[in-house]
Design a protein around this motif. Structure first.
Motif, PDB file in Angstrom:
ATOM      1  N   GLU A 206     -71.049 -25.153  49.408  1.00 55.44           N
ATOM      2  CA  GLU A 206     -71.030 -23.924  50.213  1.00 55.44           C
ATOM      3  C   GLU A 206     -72.390 -23.244  50.307  1.00 55.44           C
ATOM      4  O   GLU A 206     -72.491 -22.027  50.263  1.00 55.44           O
ATOM      5  CB  GLU A 206     -70.009 -22.934  49.653  1.00 55.44           C
ATOM      6  CG  GLU A 206     -68.594 -23.372  49.762  1.00 55.44           C
ATOM      7  CD  GLU A 206     -67.622 -22.366  49.176  1.00 55.44           C
ATOM      8  OE1 GLU A 206     -68.032 -21.487  48.382  1.00 55.44           O
ATOM      9  OE2 GLU A 206     -66.446 -22.462  49.513  1.00 55.44           O
ATOM     10  N   GLY A 207     -73.453 -24.023  50.356  1.00 59.09           N
ATOM     11  CA  GLY A 207     -74.778 -23.446  50.509  1.00 59.09           C
ATOM     12  C   GLY A 207     -75.442 -23.006  49.222  1.00 59.09           C
ATOM     13  O   GLY A 207     -76.528 -22.445  49.245  1.00 59.09           O
ATOM     14  N   SER A 208     -74.822 -23.283  48.085  1.00 55.81           N
ATOM     15  CA  SER A 208     -75.397 -22.900  46.793  1.00 55.81           C
ATOM     16  C   SER A 208     -76.388 -23.963  46.328  1.00 55.81           C
ATOM     17  O   SER A 208     -76.025 -25.122  46.154  1.00 55.81           O
ATOM     18  CB  SER A 208     -74.292 -22.736  45.744  1.00 55.81           C
ATOM     19  OG  SER A 208     -74.850 -22.653  44.451  1.00 55.81           O
TER      20      SER A 208
ATOM     21  N   GLY B  90     -75.123 -31.640  57.790  1.00 55.28           N
ATOM     22  CA  GLY B  90     -75.462 -32.955  58.325  1.00 55.28           C
ATOM     23  C   GLY B  90     -76.797 -33.454  57.807  1.00 55.28           C
ATOM     24  O   GLY B  90     -76.943 -34.635  57.458  1.00 55.28           O
ATOM     25  N   GLU B  91     -77.770 -32.569  57.726  1.00 58.44           N
ATOM     26  CA  GLU B  91     -79.088 -32.949  57.222  1.00 58.44           C
ATOM     27  C   GLU B  91     -79.037 -33.245  55.725  1.00 58.44           C
ATOM     28  O   GLU B  91     -79.714 -34.157  55.251  1.00 58.44           O
ATOM     29  CB  GLU B  91     -80.103 -31.850  57.530  1.00 58.44           C
ATOM     30  CG  GLU B  91     -80.336 -31.697  59.022  1.00 58.44           C
ATOM     31  CD  GLU B  91     -81.370 -30.649  59.340  1.00 58.44           C
ATOM     32  OE1 GLU B  91     -82.314 -30.490  58.545  1.00 58.44           O
ATOM     33  OE2 GLU B  91     -81.222 -29.994  60.381  1.00 58.44           O
TER      34      GLU B  91
ATOM     35  N   ARG C  13     -78.447 -21.340  53.294  1.00 58.82           N
ATOM     36  CA  ARG C  13     -77.120 -20.815  52.984  1.00 58.82           C
ATOM     37  C   ARG C  13     -76.472 -20.186  54.221  1.00 58.82           C
ATOM     38  O   ARG C  13     -75.297 -20.398  54.494  1.00 58.82           O
ATOM     39  CB  ARG C  13     -77.212 -19.788  51.864  1.00 58.82           C
ATOM     40  CG  ARG C  13     -75.878 -19.309  51.373  1.00 58.82           C
ATOM     41  CD  ARG C  13     -76.031 -18.233  50.331  1.00 58.82           C
ATOM     42  NE  ARG C  13     -77.245 -18.421  49.572  1.00 58.82           N
ATOM     43  CZ  ARG C  13     -77.319 -18.389  48.266  1.00 58.82           C
ATOM     44  NH1 ARG C  13     -76.253 -18.158  47.565  1.00 58.82           N
ATOM     45  NH2 ARG C  13     -78.473 -18.549  47.643  1.00 58.82           N
ATOM     46  N   GLY C  14     -77.255 -19.437  54.983  1.00 60.43           N
ATOM     47  CA  GLY C  14     -76.727 -18.785  56.171  1.00 60.43           C
ATOM     48  C   GLY C  14     -76.349 -19.761  57.267  1.00 60.43           C
ATOM     49  O   GLY C  14     -75.478 -19.472  58.086  1.00 60.43           O
ATOM     50  N   ASN C  15     -76.990 -20.918  57.292  1.00 62.28           N
ATOM     51  CA  ASN C  15     -76.715 -21.934  58.314  1.00 62.28           C
ATOM     52  C   ASN C  15     -76.093 -23.184  57.696  1.00 62.28           C
ATOM     53  O   ASN C  15     -76.314 -24.291  58.164  1.00 62.28           O
ATOM     54  CB  ASN C  15     -78.024 -22.329  59.019  1.00 62.28           C
ATOM     55  CG  ASN C  15     -78.616 -21.183  59.779  1.00 62.28           C
ATOM     56  OD1 ASN C  15     -77.936 -20.508  60.534  1.00 62.28           O
ATOM     57  ND2 ASN C  15     -79.895 -20.937  59.559  1.00 62.28           N
ATOM     58  N   TRP C  16     -75.312 -23.006  56.645  1.00 61.49           N
ATOM     59  CA  TRP C  16     -74.810 -24.137  55.876  1.00 61.49           C
ATOM     60  C   TRP C  16     -74.060 -25.141  56.744  1.00 61.49           C
ATOM     61  O   TRP C  16     -74.242 -26.352  56.603  1.00 61.49           O
ATOM     62  CB  TRP C  16     -73.956 -23.663  54.712  1.00 61.49           C
ATOM     63  CG  TRP C  16     -73.475 -24.811  53.866  1.00 61.49           C
ATOM     64  CD1 TRP C  16     -72.190 -25.177  53.648  1.00 61.49           C
ATOM     65  CD2 TRP C  16     -74.294 -25.741  53.139  1.00 61.49           C
ATOM     66  NE1 TRP C  16     -72.159 -26.269  52.825  1.00 61.49           N
ATOM     67  CE2 TRP C  16     -73.434 -26.636  52.504  1.00 61.49           C
ATOM     68  CE3 TRP C  16     -75.676 -25.902  52.973  1.00 61.49           C
ATOM     69  CZ2 TRP C  16     -73.905 -27.686  51.711  1.00 61.49           C
ATOM     70  CZ3 TRP C  16     -76.137 -26.940  52.192  1.00 61.49           C
ATOM     71  CH2 TRP C  16     -75.262 -27.812  51.570  1.00 61.49           C
TER      72      TRP C  16
END
Length: 65
Positions: free
Chosen positions: A33-35, A15-16, A7-10
């Motif tokens: 959004e990282g959820s 890309g991955e 989440r912090g590096n979303w």
């Protein structure tokens, strides 16, 4: 890597995620959004799989990162 790190590096992880699930669109990734839960839902929608299968795929992906 745990999900808090994802989440912090979303922005870097998108890309991955897209490599793993190529049917996900940029709009899908913006929505997620990282959820983790939102990602499971989008994998279900795009790939037509049950929630359990989407969860399993995500767990496999998490274990590799």
């Amino acid at each position: 890597m745990n999900w808090e790190q994802v989440r912090g590096n979303w922005n870097q992880m998108k890309g991955e995620v897209k490599q793993q699930w190529g049917k996900l669109t940029d709009d899908d990734l913006t929505f997620v959004e990282g959820s983790r839960d939102k990602l499971v839902g989008r994998v279900q929608e795009r790939y037509g799989v049950e929630k359990d299968e989407a969860e399993r795929q995500l767990q496999d992906w998490e274990s590799r990162h």
